[in-house]
Design a protein around this motif. Structure first.
Motif, short mmCIF file in Angstrom:
data_model
loop_
_atom_site.label_atom_id
_atom_site.label_comp_id
_atom_site.label_asym_id
_atom_site.label_seq_id
_atom_site.Cartn_x
_atom_site.Cartn_y
_atom_site.Cartn_z
N GLY A 1 52.84 65.80 97.90
CA GLY A 1 52.94 66.84 96.89
C GLY A 1 52.28 66.40 95.58
N LEU A 2 53.07 65.83 94.70
CA LEU A 2 52.60 65.46 93.36
C LEU A 2 51.93 64.10 93.42
N PRO B 1 55.85 56.41 96.84
CA PRO B 1 55.17 57.43 97.64
C PRO B 1 56.16 58.14 98.56
N GLU B 2 56.26 59.46 98.42
CA GLU B 2 57.12 60.26 99.30
C GLU B 2 56.31 61.40 99.89
N VAL B 3 56.52 61.68 101.16
CA VAL B 3 55.75 62.74 101.82
C VAL B 3 56.64 63.89 102.27
N GLY B 4 55.98 64.99 102.59
CA GLY B 4 56.62 66.10 103.27
C GLY B 4 55.84 66.41 104.54
#
Lengths: 265, 265
Positions: free
Chosen positions: B69-70, B87-90
Protein backbone atom coordinates in the motif's frame (compact mmCIF):
# COMPACT_ATOMS: atom_id res chain seq x y z
CA UNK A 1 -20.19 -37.93 -3.23
CA UNK A 2 -16.91 -37.04 -1.56
CA UNK A 3 -14.04 -35.66 -3.63
CA UNK A 4 -10.56 -35.10 -2.24
CA UNK A 5 -7.08 -34.22 -3.40
CA UNK A 6 -4.43 -36.68 -2.31
CA UNK A 7 -0.72 -37.09 -2.92
CA UNK A 8 0.05 -40.02 -5.22
CA UNK A 9 3.50 -40.66 -6.64
CA UNK A 10 4.57 -37.16 -5.67
CA UNK A 11 1.68 -35.54 -7.55
CA UNK A 12 -1.62 -34.03 -6.46
CA UNK A 13 -4.43 -36.26 -7.75
CA UNK A 14 -8.19 -35.88 -7.39
CA UNK A 15 -9.94 -38.81 -5.76
CA UNK A 16 -13.40 -40.10 -4.93
CA UNK A 17 -13.55 -41.10 -1.28
CA UNK A 18 -15.27 -44.36 -0.34
CA UNK A 19 -15.56 -46.19 2.98
CA UNK A 20 -12.36 -48.19 2.48
CA UNK A 21 -10.54 -46.65 -0.46
CA UNK A 22 -9.88 -43.46 -2.38
CA UNK A 23 -10.37 -43.97 -6.12
CA UNK A 24 -7.89 -41.80 -8.01
CA UNK A 25 -9.47 -39.87 -10.88
CA UNK A 26 -8.27 -38.85 -14.33
CA UNK A 27 -9.07 -35.18 -13.74
CA UNK A 28 -10.83 -32.58 -11.65
CA UNK A 29 -14.55 -32.95 -10.98
CA UNK A 30 -14.68 -29.14 -10.75
CA UNK A 31 -13.60 -28.70 -14.33
CA UNK A 32 -16.19 -31.21 -15.48
CA UNK A 33 -19.12 -29.89 -13.50
CA UNK A 34 -20.18 -27.20 -15.92
CA UNK A 35 -20.91 -29.94 -18.43
CA UNK A 36 -22.23 -32.79 -16.30
CA UNK A 37 -23.73 -33.39 -12.89
CA UNK A 38 -21.51 -33.70 -9.81
CA UNK A 39 -22.31 -37.39 -9.59
CA UNK A 40 -21.18 -38.06 -13.15
CA UNK A 41 -18.30 -35.75 -13.91
CA UNK A 42 -17.10 -37.93 -16.79
CA UNK A 43 -13.88 -38.97 -15.08
CA UNK A 44 -12.22 -42.38 -15.18
CA UNK A 45 -10.62 -44.20 -12.24
CA UNK A 46 -6.84 -44.47 -12.71
CA UNK A 47 -5.93 -46.17 -9.43
CA UNK A 48 -6.85 -46.74 -5.80
CA UNK A 49 -5.25 -46.04 -2.44
CA UNK A 50 -6.48 -47.41 0.89
CA UNK A 51 -8.20 -44.57 2.74
CA UNK A 52 -6.12 -45.19 5.86
CA UNK A 53 -2.93 -44.58 3.88
CA UNK A 54 -4.07 -41.50 1.96
CA UNK A 55 -1.99 -38.33 2.25
CA UNK A 56 -4.60 -35.57 2.16
CA UNK A 57 -3.91 -32.30 0.40
CA UNK A 58 -5.97 -29.10 0.65
CA UNK A 59 -9.40 -30.07 -0.69
CA UNK A 60 -8.96 -27.61 -3.55
CA UNK A 61 -6.44 -24.91 -4.53
CA UNK A 62 -8.82 -22.06 -5.30
CA UNK A 63 -8.36 -19.53 -8.09
CA UNK A 64 -9.70 -17.02 -5.53
CA UNK A 65 -9.88 -17.61 -1.77
CA UNK A 66 -12.73 -15.58 -0.20
CA UNK A 67 -13.16 -15.36 3.56
CA UNK A 68 -15.99 -13.91 5.59
CA UNK A 69 -15.12 -12.21 8.87
CA UNK A 70 -18.00 -11.34 11.19
CA UNK A 71 -20.92 -13.59 10.30
CA UNK A 72 -22.23 -15.31 13.44
CA UNK A 73 -24.30 -13.17 15.84
CA UNK A 74 -22.66 -14.60 18.99
CA UNK A 75 -19.16 -14.04 17.62
CA UNK A 76 -20.02 -10.47 16.61
CA UNK A 77 -21.35 -9.77 20.10
CA UNK A 78 -18.23 -11.34 21.62
CA UNK A 79 -16.02 -9.04 19.50
CA UNK A 80 -18.11 -6.00 20.46
CA UNK A 81 -18.59 -5.34 16.75
CA UNK A 82 -21.63 -4.04 14.87
CA UNK A 83 -23.77 -6.54 12.97
CA UNK A 84 -22.87 -6.11 9.28
CA UNK A 85 -25.65 -4.56 7.21
CA UNK A 86 -24.40 -6.11 3.98
CA UNK A 87 -22.21 -9.07 3.04
CA UNK A 88 -18.54 -8.09 2.71
CA UNK A 89 -15.64 -10.44 2.10
CA UNK A 90 -11.88 -10.48 2.44
CA UNK A 91 -9.18 -12.68 0.97
CA UNK A 92 -6.78 -15.32 2.21
CA UNK A 93 -3.65 -16.66 0.47
CA UNK A 94 -3.24 -20.12 -1.06
CA UNK A 95 0.32 -20.25 0.33
CA UNK A 96 -1.22 -20.81 3.80
CA UNK A 97 -3.25 -23.88 2.79
CA UNK A 98 -2.51 -27.31 4.16
CA UNK A 99 -4.36 -30.62 4.19
CA UNK A 100 -6.15 -32.80 6.70
CA UNK A 101 -3.59 -34.52 8.96
CA UNK A 102 -0.75 -32.08 8.25
CA UNK A 103 0.70 -29.98 11.06
CA UNK A 104 -0.27 -26.42 11.90
CA UNK A 105 3.07 -24.79 12.75
CA UNK A 106 3.01 -22.14 15.47
CA UNK A 107 5.71 -19.57 14.63
CA UNK A 108 8.29 -18.98 17.35
CA UNK A 109 7.59 -15.23 17.07
CA UNK A 110 3.92 -15.63 18.09
CA UNK A 111 3.57 -14.77 21.77
CA UNK A 112 -0.12 -13.83 22.12
CA UNK A 113 -3.24 -15.91 21.62
CA UNK A 114 -2.94 -18.54 18.90
CA UNK A 115 -6.41 -19.74 17.94
CA UNK A 116 -8.45 -22.10 15.80
CA UNK A 117 -11.60 -20.87 14.00
CA UNK A 118 -13.92 -23.62 12.72
CA UNK A 119 -15.53 -22.67 9.40
CA UNK A 120 -17.88 -24.06 6.79
CA UNK A 121 -16.44 -23.68 3.27
CA UNK A 122 -18.50 -23.45 0.07
CA UNK A 123 -16.71 -24.71 -3.05
CA UNK A 124 -17.99 -23.11 -6.25
CA UNK A 125 -18.66 -25.26 -9.32
CA UNK A 126 -19.87 -22.78 -11.93
CA UNK A 127 -18.90 -19.48 -13.45
CA UNK A 128 -21.14 -16.82 -11.94
CA UNK A 129 -21.69 -13.08 -12.50
CA UNK A 130 -24.71 -10.98 -11.45
CA UNK A 131 -26.20 -14.11 -9.88
CA UNK A 132 -29.66 -14.39 -8.40
CA UNK A 133 -30.03 -16.12 -5.04
CA UNK A 134 -31.23 -19.28 -6.82
CA UNK A 135 -28.32 -19.19 -9.29
CA UNK A 136 -25.96 -18.78 -6.34
CA UNK A 137 -27.50 -21.85 -4.67
CA UNK A 138 -27.09 -23.89 -7.84
CA UNK A 139 -23.45 -22.82 -8.25
CA UNK A 140 -22.15 -24.54 -5.10
CA UNK A 141 -20.39 -27.78 -6.07
CA UNK A 142 -19.98 -28.98 -2.50
CA UNK A 143 -18.81 -28.22 1.02
CA UNK A 144 -15.66 -28.67 3.02
CA UNK A 145 -14.20 -27.53 6.35
CA UNK A 146 -11.64 -24.81 7.08
CA UNK A 147 -9.62 -23.83 10.12
CA UNK A 148 -8.93 -20.08 9.98
CA UNK A 149 -5.91 -20.27 12.32
CA UNK A 150 -5.10 -16.81 13.67
CA UNK A 151 -2.33 -15.15 15.66
CA UNK A 152 -4.21 -12.45 17.57
CA UNK A 153 -1.29 -10.17 18.46
CA UNK A 154 -0.38 -9.85 14.78
CA UNK A 155 -4.06 -9.54 13.82
CA UNK A 156 -4.53 -6.55 16.10
CA UNK A 157 -1.14 -4.91 15.49
CA UNK A 158 -0.64 -5.22 11.73
CA UNK A 159 -2.34 -3.09 9.07
CA UNK A 160 -3.59 -6.22 7.28
CA UNK A 161 -4.09 -9.91 8.08
CA UNK A 162 -1.08 -10.87 5.94
CA UNK A 163 0.79 -12.88 8.61
CA UNK A 164 -1.83 -13.16 11.37
CA UNK A 165 -4.01 -15.33 9.15
CA UNK A 166 -1.76 -16.27 6.20
CA UNK A 167 1.50 -17.60 7.61
CA UNK A 168 2.51 -21.02 6.30
CA UNK A 169 0.12 -23.83 7.46
CA UNK A 170 -2.44 -21.37 8.94
CA UNK A 171 -5.23 -22.53 6.58
CA UNK A 172 -6.01 -26.26 6.89
CA UNK A 173 -8.86 -27.18 4.50
CA UNK A 174 -10.45 -30.60 4.05
CA UNK A 175 -10.59 -33.50 4.41
CA UNK A 176 -12.73 -33.61 1.28
CA UNK A 177 -15.57 -31.89 -0.59
CA UNK A 178 -19.00 -33.36 0.23
CA UNK A 179 -21.49 -32.76 -2.59
CA UNK A 180 -24.59 -34.28 -0.94
CA UNK A 181 -25.36 -32.44 2.27
CA UNK A 182 -27.68 -29.69 3.49
CA UNK A 183 -24.71 -27.82 4.89
CA UNK A 184 -26.65 -25.05 6.63
CA UNK A 185 -28.66 -27.60 8.67
CA UNK A 186 -25.58 -29.12 10.35
CA UNK A 187 -23.65 -28.68 13.60
CA UNK A 188 -20.05 -27.46 13.79
CA UNK A 189 -17.99 -28.90 16.66
CA UNK A 190 -14.47 -27.84 17.66
CA UNK A 191 -12.39 -30.26 19.72
CA UNK A 192 -8.89 -30.00 21.14
CA UNK A 193 -7.31 -33.30 22.18
CA UNK A 194 -10.77 -34.84 21.97
CA UNK A 195 -12.41 -32.33 24.33
CA UNK A 196 -15.27 -30.23 22.95
CA UNK A 197 -14.40 -26.53 23.07
CA UNK A 198 -17.25 -25.19 20.94
CA UNK A 199 -20.38 -26.42 19.18
CA UNK A 200 -22.82 -24.31 17.21
CA UNK A 201 -25.44 -24.56 14.47
CA UNK A 202 -23.48 -24.28 11.21
CA UNK A 203 -26.22 -22.27 9.53
CA UNK A 204 -26.76 -19.66 12.26
CA UNK A 205 -25.28 -16.91 10.06
CA UNK A 206 -26.10 -13.23 9.53
CA UNK A 207 -25.73 -13.78 5.77
CA UNK A 208 -25.64 -17.21 4.17
CA UNK A 209 -23.24 -18.27 1.39
CA UNK A 210 -25.77 -17.40 -1.33
CA UNK A 211 -26.24 -13.87 0.03
CA UNK A 212 -22.46 -13.45 -0.26
CA UNK A 213 -22.35 -14.83 -3.79
CA UNK A 214 -25.14 -12.50 -4.92
CA UNK A 215 -23.22 -9.52 -3.51
CA UNK A 216 -19.74 -10.61 -4.73
CA UNK A 217 -20.95 -11.34 -8.26
CA UNK A 218 -22.42 -7.86 -8.64
CA UNK A 219 -18.79 -6.82 -9.19
CA UNK A 220 -16.67 -9.94 -9.59
CA UNK A 221 -16.83 -13.10 -11.71
CA UNK A 222 -16.71 -16.17 -9.46
CA UNK A 223 -15.30 -19.35 -11.04
CA UNK A 224 -15.17 -23.12 -10.47
CA UNK A 225 -12.85 -23.96 -7.59
CA UNK A 226 -13.22 -20.60 -5.84
CA UNK A 227 -13.88 -21.08 -2.13
CA UNK A 228 -15.89 -19.03 0.33
CA UNK A 229 -15.03 -19.52 4.02
CA UNK A 230 -18.07 -18.61 6.09
CA UNK A 231 -16.66 -17.41 9.41
CA UNK A 232 -16.90 -18.96 12.88
CA UNK A 233 -19.14 -18.53 15.89
CA UNK A 234 -16.54 -19.56 18.44
CA UNK A 235 -12.79 -19.93 18.56
CA UNK A 236 -10.36 -21.52 21.00
CA UNK A 237 -6.68 -21.45 21.91
CA UNK A 238 -4.37 -24.09 20.52
CA UNK A 239 -0.78 -24.87 21.45
CA UNK A 240 2.02 -27.08 20.14
CA UNK A 241 1.31 -30.67 21.15
CA UNK A 242 -2.47 -30.28 20.68
CA UNK A 243 -4.55 -31.98 18.03
CA UNK A 244 -7.40 -29.80 16.78
CA UNK A 245 -10.45 -31.42 15.18
CA UNK A 246 -13.24 -29.56 13.43
CA UNK A 247 -16.30 -31.66 12.70
CA UNK A 248 -19.25 -30.54 10.62
CA UNK A 249 -21.95 -33.20 10.73
CA UNK A 250 -22.73 -34.57 7.29
CA UNK A 251 -19.34 -33.44 5.94
CA UNK A 252 -16.55 -34.96 8.06
CA UNK A 253 -13.71 -34.14 10.42
CA UNK A 254 -10.71 -31.91 9.64
CA UNK A 255 -7.94 -32.91 12.06
CA UNK A 256 -4.50 -31.31 12.41
CA UNK A 257 -1.73 -31.59 14.98
CA UNK A 258 -0.10 -28.37 16.20
CA UNK A 259 3.70 -28.21 16.12
CA UNK A 260 6.23 -25.63 17.25
CA UNK A 261 8.33 -23.95 14.56
CA UNK A 262 11.62 -25.72 14.00
CA UNK A 263 10.24 -29.15 14.85
CA UNK A 264 10.06 -31.15 11.66
CA UNK A 265 8.05 -34.01 13.20
CA UNK B 1 14.62 -11.04 -22.32
CA UNK B 2 10.89 -10.28 -22.43
CA UNK B 3 8.38 -13.00 -21.61
CA UNK B 4 4.64 -12.59 -22.08
CA UNK B 5 1.46 -14.62 -21.99
CA UNK B 6 -0.65 -14.35 -25.12
CA UNK B 7 -3.83 -15.95 -26.37
CA UNK B 8 -3.18 -18.46 -29.17
CA UNK B 9 -5.86 -20.79 -30.49
CA UNK B 10 -8.04 -20.02 -27.48
CA UNK B 11 -5.30 -21.01 -25.03
CA UNK B 12 -2.92 -19.03 -22.86
CA UNK B 13 0.62 -19.57 -24.17
CA UNK B 14 3.93 -18.21 -22.90
CA UNK B 15 5.92 -16.26 -25.46
CA UNK B 16 9.31 -14.59 -25.92
CA UNK B 17 8.78 -11.05 -27.20
CA UNK B 18 11.01 -9.79 -30.01
CA UNK B 19 10.92 -6.57 -32.04
CA UNK B 20 8.58 -7.96 -34.72
CA UNK B 21 7.22 -11.24 -33.39
CA UNK B 22 6.26 -13.16 -30.30
CA UNK B 23 7.79 -16.65 -30.31
CA UNK B 24 5.39 -19.08 -28.65
CA UNK B 25 7.07 -21.35 -26.10
CA UNK B 26 6.54 -24.97 -25.07
CA UNK B 27 6.15 -24.07 -21.39
CA UNK B 28 6.58 -21.50 -18.66
CA UNK B 29 9.97 -19.86 -18.16
CA UNK B 30 9.02 -19.50 -14.49
CA UNK B 31 8.80 -23.22 -13.98
CA UNK B 32 12.17 -23.69 -15.66
CA UNK B 33 14.04 -20.97 -13.84
CA UNK B 34 14.89 -22.94 -10.74
CA UNK B 35 16.93 -25.26 -12.95
CA UNK B 36 18.42 -22.90 -15.55
CA UNK B 37 19.12 -19.23 -16.07
CA UNK B 38 16.35 -16.86 -17.19
CA UNK B 39 18.03 -16.54 -20.59
CA UNK B 40 18.06 -20.30 -21.16
CA UNK B 41 14.93 -21.74 -19.60
CA UNK B 42 15.16 -24.88 -21.73
CA UNK B 43 11.99 -24.17 -23.70
CA UNK B 44 11.36 -24.82 -27.39
CA UNK B 45 9.62 -22.49 -29.85
CA UNK B 46 6.29 -23.96 -31.00
CA UNK B 47 5.07 -21.09 -33.19
CA UNK B 48 5.16 -17.37 -33.88
CA UNK B 49 2.64 -14.53 -33.92
CA UNK B 50 3.32 -11.04 -35.26
CA UNK B 51 3.71 -8.74 -32.27
CA UNK B 52 1.16 -6.29 -33.71
CA UNK B 53 -1.49 -9.03 -33.72
CA UNK B 54 -0.77 -10.48 -30.28
CA UNK B 55 -3.63 -10.67 -27.77
CA UNK B 56 -1.89 -9.97 -24.47
CA UNK B 57 -2.96 -11.75 -21.29
CA UNK B 58 -1.96 -10.86 -17.72
CA UNK B 59 1.83 -11.26 -17.69
CA UNK B 60 1.47 -14.06 -15.13
CA UNK B 61 -1.35 -15.60 -13.07
CA UNK B 62 0.31 -15.62 -9.66
CA UNK B 63 -0.10 -18.36 -7.06
CA UNK B 64 -0.17 -15.47 -4.57
CA UNK B 65 -0.78 -11.81 -5.45
CA UNK B 66 0.93 -9.48 -2.94
CA UNK B 67 0.34 -5.74 -2.99
CA UNK B 68 2.07 -2.99 -1.08
CA UNK B 69 0.00 0.00 0.00
CA UNK B 70 1.87 3.03 1.33
CA UNK B 71 5.41 2.89 -0.01
CA UNK B 72 6.32 6.23 -1.65
CA UNK B 73 7.08 9.15 0.70
CA UNK B 74 5.15 11.70 -1.41
CA UNK B 75 2.09 9.45 -1.60
CA UNK B 76 2.19 8.83 2.15
CA UNK B 77 2.36 12.58 2.82
CA UNK B 78 -0.50 13.15 0.36
CA UNK B 79 -2.65 10.60 2.25
CA UNK B 80 -1.76 12.16 5.59
CA UNK B 81 -0.57 8.75 6.72
CA UNK B 82 2.38 7.78 8.90
CA UNK B 83 5.51 6.44 7.22
CA UNK B 84 5.50 2.65 7.78
CA UNK B 85 8.17 1.43 10.17
CA UNK B 86 8.24 -2.06 8.67
CA UNK B 87 7.21 -3.64 5.36
CA UNK B 88 3.61 -4.90 5.44
CA UNK B 89 1.68 -6.33 2.51
CA UNK B 90 -1.89 -7.00 1.51
CA UNK B 91 -3.44 -9.23 -1.15
CA UNK B 92 -5.27 -8.73 -4.42
CA UNK B 93 -7.40 -11.28 -6.32
CA UNK B 94 -6.48 -12.97 -9.60
CA UNK B 95 -10.09 -12.57 -10.75
CA UNK B 96 -9.38 -8.85 -11.24
CA UNK B 97 -6.43 -9.38 -13.60
CA UNK B 98 -6.55 -8.35 -17.23
CA UNK B 99 -3.94 -7.93 -19.95
CA UNK B 100 -2.32 -5.10 -21.87
CA UNK B 101 -4.81 -3.66 -24.37
CA UNK B 102 -7.93 -5.01 -22.66
CA UNK B 103 -10.53 -2.63 -21.27
CA UNK B 104 -10.78 -1.46 -17.68
CA UNK B 105 -14.54 -1.49 -17.02
CA UNK B 106 -15.88 1.24 -14.73
CA UNK B 107 -18.86 -0.22 -12.83
CA UNK B 108 -22.10 1.72 -13.17
CA UNK B 109 -22.39 1.75 -9.37
CA UNK B 110 -19.12 3.70 -8.94
CA UNK B 111 -19.94 7.36 -8.37
CA UNK B 112 -16.85 8.71 -6.59
CA UNK B 113 -13.26 9.00 -7.76
CA UNK B 114 -12.15 6.23 -10.11
CA UNK B 115 -8.37 6.19 -10.30
CA UNK B 116 -5.31 4.60 -11.86
CA UNK B 117 -2.25 3.75 -9.72
CA UNK B 118 0.97 3.06 -11.66
CA UNK B 119 3.04 0.32 -10.02
CA UNK B 120 6.24 -1.61 -10.51
CA UNK B 121 5.68 -5.38 -10.16
CA UNK B 122 8.34 -7.91 -9.11
CA UNK B 123 7.80 -11.43 -10.47
CA UNK B 124 9.37 -14.11 -8.29
CA UNK B 125 11.32 -16.96 -9.89
CA UNK B 126 12.45 -19.08 -6.95
CA UNK B 127 11.04 -20.69 -3.85
CA UNK B 128 12.04 -18.59 -0.89
CA UNK B 129 11.70 -18.87 2.91
CA UNK B 130 13.68 -16.98 5.58
CA UNK B 131 15.50 -15.17 2.79
CA UNK B 132 18.43 -12.83 3.25
CA UNK B 133 18.39 -9.54 1.33
CA UNK B 134 20.80 -11.02 -1.23
CA UNK B 135 18.68 -14.18 -1.63
CA UNK B 136 15.62 -11.96 -2.13
CA UNK B 137 17.48 -10.02 -4.86
CA UNK B 138 18.43 -13.23 -6.62
CA UNK B 139 14.85 -14.58 -6.45
CA UNK B 140 13.32 -11.93 -8.74
CA UNK B 141 12.79 -13.42 -12.20
CA UNK B 142 11.83 -10.13 -13.81
CA UNK B 143 9.67 -7.03 -13.73
CA UNK B 144 6.34 -5.97 -15.14
CA UNK B 145 3.85 -3.12 -14.73
CA UNK B 146 0.57 -3.03 -12.81
CA UNK B 147 -2.34 -0.60 -12.69
CA UNK B 148 -3.95 -0.81 -9.22
CA UNK B 149 -7.30 0.63 -10.40
CA UNK B 150 -9.30 1.82 -7.39
CA UNK B 151 -12.83 3.05 -6.68
CA UNK B 152 -12.27 5.46 -3.79
CA UNK B 153 -15.81 5.61 -2.41
CA UNK B 154 -15.82 1.82 -1.96
CA UNK B 155 -12.25 1.89 -0.64
CA UNK B 156 -13.18 4.30 2.11
CA UNK B 157 -16.61 2.86 2.91
CA UNK B 158 -16.07 -0.91 2.87
CA UNK B 159 -14.39 -2.94 5.61
CA UNK B 160 -11.97 -4.43 3.07
CA UNK B 161 -10.68 -3.64 -0.44
CA UNK B 162 -12.72 -6.52 -1.92
CA UNK B 163 -14.57 -4.50 -4.57
CA UNK B 164 -12.73 -1.15 -4.45
CA UNK B 165 -9.57 -2.79 -5.79
CA UNK B 166 -10.70 -6.25 -6.96
CA UNK B 167 -13.73 -5.80 -9.20
CA UNK B 168 -13.42 -7.43 -12.63
CA UNK B 169 -10.74 -5.77 -14.84
CA UNK B 170 -9.38 -3.58 -11.97
CA UNK B 171 -5.89 -5.13 -12.16
CA UNK B 172 -4.25 -4.74 -15.59
CA UNK B 173 -0.76 -6.32 -15.53
CA UNK B 174 1.73 -6.45 -18.39
CA UNK B 175 2.56 -6.14 -21.19
CA UNK B 176 5.40 -8.57 -20.45
CA UNK B 177 8.04 -9.55 -17.90
CA UNK B 178 11.42 -7.90 -18.54
CA UNK B 179 14.29 -9.93 -17.07
CA UNK B 180 17.16 -7.54 -17.93
CA UNK B 181 16.58 -4.19 -16.27
CA UNK B 182 17.72 -2.32 -13.16
CA UNK B 183 14.09 -1.71 -12.23
CA UNK B 184 14.72 0.56 -9.25
CA UNK B 185 16.76 2.98 -11.40
CA UNK B 186 13.89 3.72 -13.82
CA UNK B 187 11.15 6.36 -14.19
CA UNK B 188 7.42 5.62 -13.93
CA UNK B 189 5.17 7.78 -16.12
CA UNK B 190 1.37 7.83 -16.06
CA UNK B 191 -0.44 9.20 -19.14
CA UNK B 192 -4.13 9.64 -19.87
CA UNK B 193 -4.97 10.10 -23.56
CA UNK B 194 -1.29 10.80 -24.18
CA UNK B 195 -1.01 13.57 -21.57
CA UNK B 196 1.43 13.08 -18.71
CA UNK B 197 -0.39 13.08 -15.37
CA UNK B 198 2.42 11.83 -13.15
CA UNK B 199 6.10 10.93 -13.38
CA UNK B 200 8.31 9.74 -10.54
CA UNK B 201 11.49 7.80 -9.85
CA UNK B 202 10.42 4.14 -9.77
CA UNK B 203 12.85 3.31 -6.97
CA UNK B 204 11.98 6.16 -4.58
CA UNK B 205 10.41 3.73 -2.10
CA UNK B 206 10.33 3.53 1.69
CA UNK B 207 11.06 -0.22 1.46
CA UNK B 208 12.30 -1.87 -1.71
CA UNK B 209 11.05 -5.22 -3.06
CA UNK B 210 13.85 -7.15 -1.34
CA UNK B 211 13.00 -5.61 2.05
CA UNK B 212 9.44 -6.89 1.54
CA UNK B 213 10.59 -10.35 0.53
CA UNK B 214 12.85 -10.63 3.58
CA UNK B 215 9.92 -9.70 5.83
CA UNK B 216 7.28 -11.83 4.04
CA UNK B 217 9.49 -14.93 3.99
CA UNK B 218 10.03 -14.79 7.75
CA UNK B 219 6.50 -16.27 7.89
CA UNK B 220 5.45 -17.31 4.40
CA UNK B 221 6.97 -19.40 1.59
CA UNK B 222 7.11 -17.35 -1.61
CA UNK B 223 7.04 -19.34 -4.86
CA UNK B 224 7.80 -18.92 -8.59
CA UNK B 225 5.12 -16.80 -10.25
CA UNK B 226 4.14 -14.92 -7.11
CA UNK B 227 3.96 -11.19 -7.77
CA UNK B 228 4.66 -8.21 -5.52
CA UNK B 229 3.06 -4.90 -6.58
CA UNK B 230 5.15 -2.07 -5.14
CA UNK B 231 2.67 0.79 -4.68
CA UNK B 232 2.46 4.15 -6.45
CA UNK B 233 3.69 7.67 -5.76
CA UNK B 234 0.90 9.40 -7.67
CA UNK B 235 -2.53 8.49 -8.95
CA UNK B 236 -4.98 10.14 -11.32
CA UNK B 237 -8.65 10.03 -12.26
CA UNK B 238 -9.74 8.01 -15.25
CA UNK B 239 -13.11 7.92 -17.01
CA UNK B 240 -14.80 5.85 -19.71
CA UNK B 241 -13.44 6.89 -23.08
CA UNK B 242 -9.93 7.45 -21.72
CA UNK B 243 -6.87 5.43 -22.57
CA UNK B 244 -4.48 5.06 -19.64
CA UNK B 245 -0.80 4.27 -20.27
CA UNK B 246 1.74 3.39 -17.62
CA UNK B 247 5.33 3.43 -18.81
CA UNK B 248 8.28 2.26 -16.78
CA UNK B 249 11.48 3.02 -18.68
CA UNK B 250 13.44 -0.13 -19.48
CA UNK B 251 10.33 -2.30 -19.10
CA UNK B 252 7.61 -1.05 -21.47
CA UNK B 253 4.14 0.49 -21.62
CA UNK B 254 0.95 -1.01 -20.15
CA UNK B 255 -1.97 0.55 -22.04
CA UNK B 256 -5.68 0.02 -21.38
CA UNK B 257 -8.82 1.75 -22.60
CA UNK B 258 -11.51 2.57 -20.02
CA UNK B 259 -15.07 1.49 -20.83
CA UNK B 260 -18.40 1.98 -19.05
CA UNK B 261 -20.15 -1.11 -17.70
CA UNK B 262 -22.60 -2.57 -20.17
CA UNK B 263 -20.57 -1.44 -23.20
CA UNK B 264 -19.01 -4.53 -24.74
CA UNK B 265 -16.77 -2.57 -27.14
Amino acid sequence: MRYARVSAGGRAVWGRVGEEDVELLSGSPLEAVDRRTPDDPGLTVIGTVPRAEAVWLPAVVPPVFYAVGLNYPRHIAHCGAEVPVRPEVGYRANSALTGHGSPIVKPAAVTGRFEAEPELVAVIGRTLRNATYEQARASVFGWTIGNDVSARDWQHRDRTFWRSKNSDTFKPMGPWIETDVDALAQTTTLRVNGEVRAAFPTGDMVFDPYDYLVEITRHITVRPGDVLWMGAESTCRIEPGDTVDIEISGIGVLSNPVRPEGNSA
